[in-house]
Design a protein around this motif. Sequence first.
Motif, PDB file in Angstrom:
ATOM      1  N   LEU A 112     -10.204 -45.651   8.049  1.00  0.00           N
ATOM      2  CA  LEU A 112     -11.046 -46.540   7.243  1.00  0.00           C
ATOM      3  C   LEU A 112     -12.384 -46.677   7.959  1.00  0.00           C
ATOM      4  O   LEU A 112     -12.421 -46.843   9.174  1.00  0.00           O
ATOM      5  CB  LEU A 112     -10.392 -47.915   7.105  1.00  0.00           C
ATOM      6  CG  LEU A 112      -9.063 -47.937   6.364  1.00  0.00           C
ATOM      7  CD1 LEU A 112      -8.501 -49.348   6.344  1.00  0.00           C
ATOM      8  CD2 LEU A 112      -9.213 -47.410   4.949  1.00  0.00           C
ATOM      9  N   PHE A 113     -13.484 -46.616   7.201  1.00  0.00           N
ATOM     10  CA  PHE A 113     -14.804 -46.711   7.825  1.00  0.00           C
ATOM     11  C   PHE A 113     -14.971 -48.116   8.401  1.00  0.00           C
ATOM     12  O   PHE A 113     -15.002 -49.090   7.653  1.00  0.00           O
ATOM     13  CB  PHE A 113     -15.894 -46.406   6.803  1.00  0.00           C
ATOM     14  CG  PHE A 113     -15.712 -45.072   6.127  1.00  0.00           C
ATOM     15  CD1 PHE A 113     -15.487 -43.922   6.879  1.00  0.00           C
ATOM     16  CD2 PHE A 113     -15.748 -44.963   4.746  1.00  0.00           C
ATOM     17  CE1 PHE A 113     -15.311 -42.695   6.262  1.00  0.00           C
ATOM     18  CE2 PHE A 113     -15.568 -43.738   4.123  1.00  0.00           C
ATOM     19  CZ  PHE A 113     -15.351 -42.599   4.879  1.00  0.00           C
ATOM     20  N   PRO A 114     -15.098 -48.228   9.734  1.00  0.00           N
ATOM     21  CA  PRO A 114     -15.092 -49.566  10.347  1.00  0.00           C
ATOM     22  C   PRO A 114     -16.350 -50.371  10.030  1.00  0.00           C
ATOM     23  O   PRO A 114     -16.338 -51.585  10.157  1.00  0.00           O
ATOM     24  CB  PRO A 114     -14.996 -49.282  11.847  1.00  0.00           C
ATOM     25  CG  PRO A 114     -15.365 -47.863  12.016  1.00  0.00           C
ATOM     26  CD  PRO A 114     -15.137 -47.160  10.735  1.00  0.00           C
ATOM     27  N   HIS A 115     -17.440 -49.686   9.625  1.00  0.00           N
ATOM     28  CA  HIS A 115     -18.680 -50.418   9.368  1.00  0.00           C
ATOM     29  C   HIS A 115     -18.814 -50.847   7.913  1.00  0.00           C
ATOM     30  O   HIS A 115     -19.850 -51.364   7.512  1.00  0.00           O
ATOM     31  CB  HIS A 115     -19.883 -49.581   9.797  1.00  0.00           C
ATOM     32  CG  HIS A 115     -19.949 -48.229   9.119  1.00  0.00           C
ATOM     33  ND1 HIS A 115     -18.932 -47.317   9.195  1.00  0.00           N
ATOM     34  CD2 HIS A 115     -20.905 -47.653   8.372  1.00  0.00           C
ATOM     35  CE1 HIS A 115     -19.271 -46.239   8.518  1.00  0.00           C
ATOM     36  NE2 HIS A 115     -20.453 -46.416   8.009  1.00  0.00           N
ATOM     37  N   MET A 116     -17.774 -50.615   7.120  1.00  0.00           N
ATOM     38  CA  MET A 116     -17.838 -51.030   5.715  1.00  0.00           C
ATOM     39  C   MET A 116     -16.683 -51.980   5.434  1.00  0.00           C
ATOM     40  O   MET A 116     -15.607 -51.849   6.018  1.00  0.00           O
ATOM     41  CB  MET A 116     -17.674 -49.809   4.795  1.00  0.00           C
ATOM     42  CG  MET A 116     -18.761 -48.776   4.930  1.00  0.00           C
ATOM     43  SD  MET A 116     -18.400 -47.391   3.818  1.00  0.00           S
ATOM     44  CE  MET A 116     -19.502 -46.156   4.507  1.00  0.00           C
ATOM     45  N   ARG A 158     -10.938 -54.119  10.389  1.00  0.00           N
ATOM     46  CA  ARG A 158     -10.304 -54.624  11.617  1.00  0.00           C
ATOM     47  C   ARG A 158      -9.677 -55.994  11.423  1.00  0.00           C
ATOM     48  O   ARG A 158      -8.953 -56.479  12.278  1.00  0.00           O
ATOM     49  CB  ARG A 158     -11.321 -54.641  12.759  1.00  0.00           C
ATOM     50  CG  ARG A 158     -12.364 -55.723  12.665  1.00  0.00           C
ATOM     51  CD  ARG A 158     -13.480 -55.521  13.670  1.00  0.00           C
ATOM     52  NE  ARG A 158     -14.776 -55.575  13.028  1.00  0.00           N
ATOM     53  CZ  ARG A 158     -15.392 -56.719  12.714  1.00  0.00           C
ATOM     54  NH1 ARG A 158     -14.854 -57.870  12.994  1.00  0.00           N
ATOM     55  NH2 ARG A 158     -16.558 -56.691  12.117  1.00  0.00           N
TER      56      ARG A 158
END
Lengths: 385, 283
Positions: A112-116, A158
């Motif tokens: 999963l894209f951590p910045h989105m 997260r």
Amino acid sequence: MSAERIDPREPVSPAVSAPAADAAARVAGVQIDGVTKRFGDATALHEAWLKIADGEFMTLLGPSGCGKTTLLNLIAGFLEADGGEIFVGGRLMTETAPYDREIGVVFQNYALFPHMNVAKNVGYGLRMRGVGKREIDTRVAEALALVKLDGFGERKPRQLSGGQQQRVALARALVIRPKVLLLDEPFSALDKNLRGAMQVELKEIQRRLGVTTIFVTHDQSEALSMSDRIAVMSQGRIRQVGTPDEIYRRPLDPFVASFVGDVNVLPGRLERRIGETATVLIAEGRLSVSADTLEGIAPGAAVDLFVRPDAVRIAEGEGLVSGTVATHVYQGSHVDVLVDVAAARGGRVTVRVPGHGASTRWPVGTRVSLDFSPADAVAFASDVS
Amino acid sequence: MNKRPFLALFVAPATLAAIASAAALAAILQYAFRAYVPGSLNPGGLTLDNFFALLRPLYAQVFIQTVWICLLTALITLVVAYPLAYALVRTRNVTLKSFLLITAVTPLFLGEVVRTYSWIIVLGNTGFINSVLKGLGLIDRPIQMMFTTFGVVTALVHVTLPVMVIMLSAALSHIDRDYEKAATSLGAGPVKAFLTVTLPLSMPGVVAGVSTAFAWTFSAFATPQMIGGGKVSMISTLVYQLGFASFNFPFAAALSVTGLALTFAVLAMAKQAIKPLEKIGAH
């Protein structure tokens, strides 16, 4: 219904069918035609042939390094094949860029894209396709509802538990309405209880959407419980393709028999073969089993008889082998009675007895005779002579 | 019982070095608040005059020019270093990897003076660039590159490059390749996948690299001194002039202390900027 044996020497190639029928067969589902992949000198995949029907749940099962993940990466386009062709929904994938394949992938670590946030993650594939903002919002909400994560859109990955991340990854892969869903060991990071719940849920979602699914796992019980069909792989080859029941009850080779489920091995000798039936001599008796798996084996040759623990019974009278009860392993719904049998490979036979009375009925040290139906036994040429 | 019997022994040299440099810093700090007595190496009484003098346009100009050169250098270095670091982390070709590593990192071991000297050979009026352009008939008169901001920034970029490449490589190597694969499977081409996933995820490394490059350049002395030749002033060269040409130690100290404070301020700002980005990287 017989299991389909995949063997490069007898290619299941569409060469025999007319071109028109061939094209029709390629309209839906996935077709893997003689795909080979090498890494340097090592061949990770030897000419794999596999047809997956539209809407089917196919599992690639095998130990690590068997080539299952390589095959998945080839379908997704993360790797390029050294030979062969892959079709998805009738389209030749081996000439399609990976970002153009319309394949949904759920990664082992979810990726999963951590910045989105969750909504941006799920909507990513739609944004890349230039879908309008309003439609993206609707489809993202639908996808999150599908995986029971309504209202989680604003959270960051997260802030989610492992199971929730798994659901987001699934929603993200499904929202693009992929032609195929690829799952790479998606449950390996989850604890046992959660894994069971997620397996059921994934299976239900897959059935509801009818999306063709290829699932990679090394866990045989996961494969047996979820799949429509299983392709068992080892050392870069597809060893057998069949329904879970065929794979479990009618394995085509010793590897499949011992990799999928527990098994007892009784060494014996092939006495004779008449048509479909082979007569095998073991320690205290002889029995007639299917000759399918003994092609080309001459009478007199050493064979191994494979029998599942749940097919073995403790006989009242005479049995096929006899031994002494060594230990009981209580498993709740059943008890595994381990019997010392001199004639068995490893000196032990496991008998799976339903219920919980086994230890009082046959205490340790009891002499017992063991019996099983010839229909539940499979014979293979012995590799130990 | 002490579990690490040799700890004191091992830490002693570092402690001595730290004490020595702290003492030197303290000396500079107290010099900054002392009056300059012309003709004497010893400072006078306590004063704040040195700091007020910094506000004069002549010196304020040097501050602004220094910050400008450092920013420019840091940003250009970033643009040059990013592709190098990306290729270094991503290539599977061992020969290419070694080549990149050698080109990008060996300058670090050459020393600032040697590297700067090589740039004098390249940038001079009869240097490599000018003679090539002349030979090709593209110019009649040499282009002035020595003693210009352009020349100083060019050489500073080269000096700063290894540090930036190392910091960016570290950041990029921590980005799981599955993110790019996921983006690709969802329909992003290589450029889109880079811009929407890899680049944002490497931002902590970018901010760390830029701020380090800034501080690195701020303290550079040999390069602006040799290439700038007194025509391009930076704080470090000014400190040298004031301290060792005019022997105005108090003013040189005040300049150093202010420069140090400015560097700390920039690094602190970078740390603040990184904070929200670092959470991204944690997964």
